[in-house]
Design a protein around this motif. Structure first.
Motif, short mmCIF file in Angstrom:
data_model
loop_
_atom_site.label_atom_id
_atom_site.label_comp_id
_atom_site.label_asym_id
_atom_site.label_seq_id
_atom_site.Cartn_x
_atom_site.Cartn_y
_atom_site.Cartn_z
N LYS A 84 -3.99 8.44 3.37
CA LYS A 84 -4.10 9.42 4.47
C LYS A 84 -2.71 9.75 5.04
O LYS A 84 -2.41 10.90 5.36
CB LYS A 84 -4.99 8.87 5.59
N LYS A 85 -1.88 8.70 5.18
CA LYS A 85 -0.53 8.91 5.74
C LYS A 85 0.27 9.90 4.90
O LYS A 85 1.10 10.63 5.41
CB LYS A 85 0.23 7.57 5.79
N ARG A 86 0.01 9.90 3.59
CA ARG A 86 0.72 10.82 2.70
C ARG A 86 -0.08 12.11 2.45
O ARG A 86 0.31 12.94 1.65
CB ARG A 86 1.00 10.14 1.35
N ASN A 87 -1.22 12.19 3.13
CA ASN A 87 -2.04 13.39 3.01
C ASN A 87 -2.46 13.66 1.57
O ASN A 87 -2.42 14.80 1.10
CB ASN A 87 -1.26 14.58 3.58
N LEU A 88 -2.82 12.62 0.86
CA LEU A 88 -3.19 12.77 -0.56
C LEU A 88 -4.62 13.29 -0.69
O LEU A 88 -5.51 12.82 0.03
CB LEU A 88 -3.06 11.44 -1.30
N PRO A 89 -4.86 14.23 -1.62
CA PRO A 89 -6.20 14.78 -1.80
C PRO A 89 -7.06 13.85 -2.66
O PRO A 89 -7.53 14.22 -3.74
CB PRO A 89 -5.93 16.11 -2.53
N VAL A 90 -7.25 12.62 -2.17
CA VAL A 90 -7.92 11.59 -2.97
C VAL A 90 -9.00 10.90 -2.14
O VAL A 90 -8.78 10.59 -0.97
CB VAL A 90 -6.90 10.53 -3.47
N ARG A 91 -10.14 10.63 -2.77
CA ARG A 91 -11.21 9.88 -2.09
C ARG A 91 -11.52 8.63 -2.93
O ARG A 91 -11.88 8.73 -4.10
CB ARG A 91 -12.46 10.76 -1.97
N LEU A 92 -11.38 7.47 -2.32
CA LEU A 92 -11.68 6.23 -3.02
C LEU A 92 -13.21 6.09 -3.13
O LEU A 92 -13.89 5.97 -2.12
CB LEU A 92 -11.08 5.04 -2.27
N VAL A 93 -13.72 6.13 -4.36
CA VAL A 93 -15.17 6.11 -4.58
C VAL A 93 -15.66 4.69 -4.86
O VAL A 93 -16.75 4.30 -4.44
CB VAL A 93 -15.53 7.03 -5.78
N TRP A 145 0.82 -1.21 0.00
CA TRP A 145 0.00 0.00 0.00
C TRP A 145 0.86 1.26 0.00
O TRP A 145 0.46 2.28 -0.58
CB TRP A 145 -0.98 -0.02 1.18
N SER A 146 2.05 1.18 0.60
CA SER A 146 2.96 2.35 0.56
C SER A 146 3.37 2.63 -0.88
O SER A 146 3.43 3.78 -1.32
CB SER A 146 4.22 2.11 1.40
N LEU A 147 3.68 1.56 -1.62
CA LEU A 147 4.08 1.72 -3.02
C LEU A 147 2.94 2.35 -3.83
O LEU A 147 3.15 3.25 -4.64
CB LEU A 147 4.45 0.37 -3.63
N LEU A 148 1.70 1.87 -3.60
CA LEU A 148 0.56 2.42 -4.34
C LEU A 148 0.35 3.89 -4.04
O LEU A 148 0.14 4.70 -4.94
CB LEU A 148 -0.72 1.62 -4.02
N ALA A 149 0.41 4.25 -2.75
CA ALA A 149 0.19 5.65 -2.36
C ALA A 149 1.30 6.55 -2.90
O ALA A 149 1.06 7.66 -3.38
CB ALA A 149 0.11 5.76 -0.83
N GLU A 150 2.54 6.03 -2.85
CA GLU A 150 3.70 6.79 -3.35
C GLU A 150 3.57 7.03 -4.86
O GLU A 150 3.82 8.13 -5.36
CB GLU A 150 4.97 5.99 -3.04
N SER A 151 3.17 5.98 -5.59
CA SER A 151 3.02 6.10 -7.05
C SER A 151 1.90 7.08 -7.39
O SER A 151 2.01 7.88 -8.33
CB SER A 151 2.72 4.74 -7.67
#
Length: 480
Positions: free
Chosen positions: A198-207, A128-134
Motif C-alpha cells: 500500500k505504501k508503494r501504491n502497488l496495484p496488487v491484491r494478496l489473495v 517487507w520494504s525489500l519485497l514491495a520494492e522488488s
C-alpha cells in the motif's frame, strides 16, 4: 546395469578391507549407530502417526498440523494470470504465471532478487520494504499494470510455520532456515506485506498465503491427478496432504465434515522429546551448536542441510584421533556447514581421482585411497539413514489415511539431486507398509514436484478466487 552396480559394491567392500584395524573398529561402531532397521522404522513411524493426530486435535503440539484453508485438490480447469512471490532461504523470486488448464502449457516469467545477509537478521520494515520494492520493479519491467487499474492477484509463498485463520492470512509461529527477523514472529505476515505494498501504491491484491509444501502438492495435482502428498526433502523436510474437516478436532468451522482441507504438517519438529529417534553424539552436537537447540529434531537428522555436516563432524573426530589426514592442516574442514549434499553425493558416486580433486580444491586436503574408501562408506551410511528417516513421516500419513497408492510429489535438493535417494526411500516405504517383496512395481511412488512456490501459489490463488465468485467465503477474509 545390475552387474556394474554389484561389481562396484564388491570393489568397495575390497577397499574397506584395506582400512587399518583402528579405522575398521571406528567404522563398525559408526555403522551400528547409523543403522535404522525395519522394526525401528516401523516404531518411529507409529510414533509419528501419534504426533500427527495430536497436532490435528489441539494447538501447541510438536507437529503443528497447520490448516491452510486450501480446500480440496484443483480440478485442472483453473485458468488466469497471477503474480506469485516466494520468500526463499537465499532469494526472493517473483513470477508472472499464466495458467491455461491441465491440457494447456503453463507460462512462467520470473526474476530472482538476492536476499542480503543483513535482511535475514534485520527488522520487519527492511524485509517487507525489500519485497514491495522488488515486486514494483518486476511489475514495471514486465509492463503488468492494467489500464483499468484493476489489482493483480498475488499468491505469496511464505515457507515458514504460520497459523492461518484464513487463506490470505498467516501468523508466523517461528523463523526457520537461519532467519531471525525482528517484529514478524507472532504477527500476520500477509498484513505486513499488504501494508508495504500500500505504501508503494502497488496495484496488487494478496489473495493467498501458502507454504511451499502445500504449493508443491497443489501444483503437482494440477497436472497429475494421482498426487496424494506433497513433500520437501531439501534443506528442510516437510509434507502436506488432504484431511477431512471432521478429522481436525481443533478446527472450529461450519464447513461440512467431508470437506477436504490441505494440512501443512511442518513435521521437522517431530520427536523433539527424543523418545524414538536414534540420535548419535554427532546429531546431539549439531543440535547443541544450532541457532535453536532442542527444536526441529527430526529435520536435523534427515534434511539436506545437515547431511554434509554429519560427515564433517565424523572426519574431524577421526582426525583428532590421528586416524585420517595425518599431519595435515584441517582448518577448512573445521568450518561448520562447509560441505553440502552435493559433496556427499559426489563422495558416493564419483571416482577416486575426481573426489581427490574436490578435497584439494574445497578443503585443501590431500586424500589417500584409504580415506577415500572410508569417506565413500560414511557418505553412503549418512545418506541412507537420512532417506530411511525421511520416509517415516510420509508412511505415517499413508497409514493414518489408509492411502494404498498414488504419487508423492517431492521437491528439494535431496529428492531431486541425490542419485540413490528414491530407491532407498522406496525400499524403506515397503518395509514400513509391508509391501510384498516380489512386487512388480511400488504402489506409492515419488514423482518430481511441480513448481510449488510459483505455479502452486497461482493455482491456489485461482481456486480461492473461484470460491469467492461462488460465494463460498469459508476461510477467506472480506476485502479490507
Amino acid at each position: 546395469m545390475t552387474t556394474h552396480h554389484s561389481s562396484a559394491k564388491a570393489s568397495e567392500a575390497d577397499g574397506l578391507k584395506t582400512l587399518s584395524p583402528a579405522l575398521q573398529a571406528e567404522l563398525k561402531a559408526l555403522e551400528a549407530d547409523f543403522t535404522v532397521d525395519g522394526p525401528k522404522l516401523k516404531h518411529i513411524s507409529q510414533r509419528f502417526e501419534e504426533e500427527l493426530r495430536e497436532g490435528l486435535e489441539k494447538n501447541g503440539c510438536n507437529i503443528p498440523m497447520n490448516v491452510t484453508w486450501t480446500l480440496g485438490f484443483p480440478t485442472g480447469d483453473e485458468t488466469g494470470e497471477f503474480l506469485a512471490m516466494d520468500l526463499g532461504g537465499t532469494n526472493l523470486r517473483v513470477c508472472w504465471i499464466e495458467l491455461k488448464g491441465r491440457d494447456g502449457e503453463t507460462v512462467v516469467t520470473q526474476e530472482k532478487y538476492p536476499l542480503a545477509p543483513q535482511i535475514k537478521t534485520g527488522d520487519a520494515d527492511a524485509l517487507w520494504s525489500l519485497l514491495a520494492e522488488s515486486l514494483e520493479h518486476f511489475i514495471d519491467a514486465n509492463h503488468l499494470r492494467r489500464e483499468d487499474g484493476e489489482a493483480l492477484p498475488l499468491g505469496f509463498t511464505f515457507s515458514y510455520p504460520a497459523t492461518q485463520e484464513y487463506v490470505d492470512h498467516g501468523v508466523l509461529q517461528t523463523w526457520t532456515k537461519g532467519f531471525d527477523i525482528k517484529g514478524v514472529e507472532g504477527e500476520d505476515a500477509a498484513a505486513q506485506l499488504t501494508e508495504a505494498m500500500k505504501k508503494r501504491n502497488l496495484p496488487v491484491r494478496l489473495v493467498a498465503l501458502i507454504n511451499d509444501t502445500t504449493g508443491a502438492m497443489i501444483a503437482s495435482a494440477y497436472n497429475d491427478p494421482e498426487t496424494i502428498i506433497g513433500a520437501i526433502f531439501g534443506t528442510g523436510c516437510n509434507a502436506a496432504y488432504m484431511e477431512h474437516v471432521k478429522a481436525i478436532p481443533k478446527l472450529k468451522t461450519d464447513l461440512p465434515g467431508d470437506t477436504p482441507m490441505a494440512i501443512n504438517c511442518e513435521y521437522g519438529a517431530f520427536d523433539n522429546a527424543h523418545r524414538v529417534l536414534p540420535r548419535t553424539k554427532f546429531d546431539e552436537r549439531i543440535d547443541r551448536d544450532s541457532p535453536r537447540p532442542g527444536e526441529q529434531s527430526f529435520e536435523k537428522m534427515s534434511a539436506g542441510l545437515y547431511l554434509g555436516e554429519l560427515y564433517r563432524l565424523i572426519m574431524c573426530e577421526l582426525h583428532d584421533k590421528s586416524l585420517v589426514f595425518k599431519g595435515q592442516n584441517i582448518t577448512a574442514l573445521r568450518k561448520p556447514y562447509i560441505l553440502d549434499t552435493a559433496f556427499l553425493s559426489a563422495l558416493e558416486d564419483d571416482t577416486f581421482r575426481t573426489v581427490r580433486t574436490w578435497f584439494e580444491a574445497k578443503l585443501n586436503l590431500c586424500l589417500n585411497e584409504e580415506e577415500f574408501h572410508l569417506s565413500r562408506r560414511l557418505s553412503e551410511m549418512i545418506a541412507l539413514r537420512g532417506a530411511r528417516l525421511c520416509i517415516c513421516g510420509v508412511a505415517a500419513i499413508c497409514r493414518m489415511k489408509g492411502i494404498q497408492s498414488g504419487h508423492v510429489a517431492a521437491d528439494g535438493s535431496v529428492a531431486n539431486k541425490h542419485p540413490q535417494f528414491k530407491a532407498r526411500w522406496a525400499q524403506a516405504m515397503g518395509e514400513i507398509l509391508d509391501w510384498p517383496s516380489d512386487r512388480k512395481e511400488d504402489p506409492i511412488v515419488i514423482t518430481s514436484a511441480e513448481d510449488g512456490s510459483g505455479v502452486g501459489a497461482a493455482v491456489i490463488a485461482a481456486m480461492t478466487l473461484k470460491r469467492v465468485e461462488e460465494g463460498n467465503m469459508a476461510g477467506i477474509r472480506q476485502p479490507r
